[in-house]
Enzyme design. Structure first.
Site, PDB file in Angstrom:
ATOM      1  N   SER A 100       0.854  -1.190   0.000  1.00  0.00           N
ATOM      2  CA  SER A 100       0.000   0.000   0.000  1.00  0.00           C
ATOM      3  C   SER A 100       0.883   1.230   0.000  1.00  0.00           C
ATOM      4  CB  SER A 100      -0.889  -0.004   1.244  1.00  0.00           C
ATOM      5  OG  SER A 100      -1.512   1.249   1.440  1.00  0.00           O
ATOM      6  N   TYR A 132      -1.378  -0.744  10.416  1.00  0.00           N
ATOM      7  CA  TYR A 132      -1.482  -1.058   8.988  1.00  0.00           C
ATOM      8  C   TYR A 132      -0.257  -0.542   8.245  1.00  0.00           C
ATOM      9  CZ  TYR A 132      -3.500  -1.436   4.303  1.00  0.00           C
ATOM     10  OH  TYR A 132      -3.734  -1.763   2.981  1.00  0.00           O
TER      11      TYR A 132
END
Length: 238
Positions: free
Chosen positions: A142, A155
């Site tokens: 990501s 995350y």
């Protein structure tokens, strides 16, 4: 352009979102697909959709955080597929909250799923690719793994780790003709981001899972020399 028909692929987290879109995109190219996940009902539904495209498809239920389950699951997949050519490490979770406010158990689950889960699956699949002296591993990271942002510390940390793991592995197995590539998308209108309220899913404003799946397919079709020689990050910033 590399031909993908009759290849064999494993897609973790393949029952919904990006994983499902990728599995379906693979099937449209004639790739047999094994998907993994924890929700059998969703897995069954997705496999039915994939089979309707004329390829072999099946599922394995396991939690990527559980190494013993992963070991059994991957063995079953190889037994059914006969071999493996492509691994897409897509399974992942996220949660929103400040570092101080987020429950320790939630922080740990994110790291266990996104980092250890990817490691466990890759560790079990890699020997088969090394034996063939050929293969592709695609790890979904990501933009959160490139720059940290507030309220997603777990995350972000997990995706930084995914990028580091991928780059190290790429350098280890390049000699085995195995490509390791890391995808670093910004927000995708996946089930996860929709559930977390990170996007309204407007296709005019945010990348759709099907769009991202096409990027994966396009990358796999590049000449092997190109992806073996270049950096391992494919960015899809808007």
């Amino acid at each position: 352009m590399m031909k993908l028909k009759n290849k064999k692929a494993i897609v973790t987290g393949g029952s919904r979102g990006l994983g499902k879109a990728t599995a379906i995109a693979f099937a449209k190219k004639g790739i047999d697909v094994a998907i993994t996940g924890r929700d059998e009902e969703k897995l069954k539904k997705t496999v039915t959709e994939i089979k309707a495209l004329g390829v072999n498809a099946f599922y394995e239920i396991f939690d990527v955080r559980n190494y013993k389950e992963v070991q059994v699951g991957i063995k079953n997949i190889i037994s059914n597929l006969g071999t493996v050519d492509i691994l897409v490490n897509n399974a992942g979770i996220a949660a929103i909250g400040s570092l101080n406010e987020m429950e320790v158990s939630v922080w740990e689950q994110i790291i266990q799923t996104n980092v250890l889960g990817m490691y466990y699956v890759t560790k079990e699949v890699l020997p088969y690719l090394i034996d063939k002296n050929k293969g592709d591993i695609i790890n979904v990271a990501s933009t959160a793994g490139l720059n940290g942002n507030p309220n997603i510390s777990a995350y972000s940390a997990s995706k930084f780790a995914v990028i580091g793991l991928s780059q190290s592995l790429m350098k280890e197995v390049r000699k085995n003709n195995i490509r390791v590539n890391t995808l670093t998308p910004s927000t995708i209108a996946s089930d996860m981001t929709l559930e977390l309220g990170m996007t309204d899913g407007n296709p005019d404003k945010v990348l759709q899972p099907e769009d991202f799946a096409q990027l994966i397919v396009a990358g796999l079709q590049l000449p092997r020399r190109a992806m073996l020689a270049n950096a391992s990050l494919w960015s899809t910033n808007p």
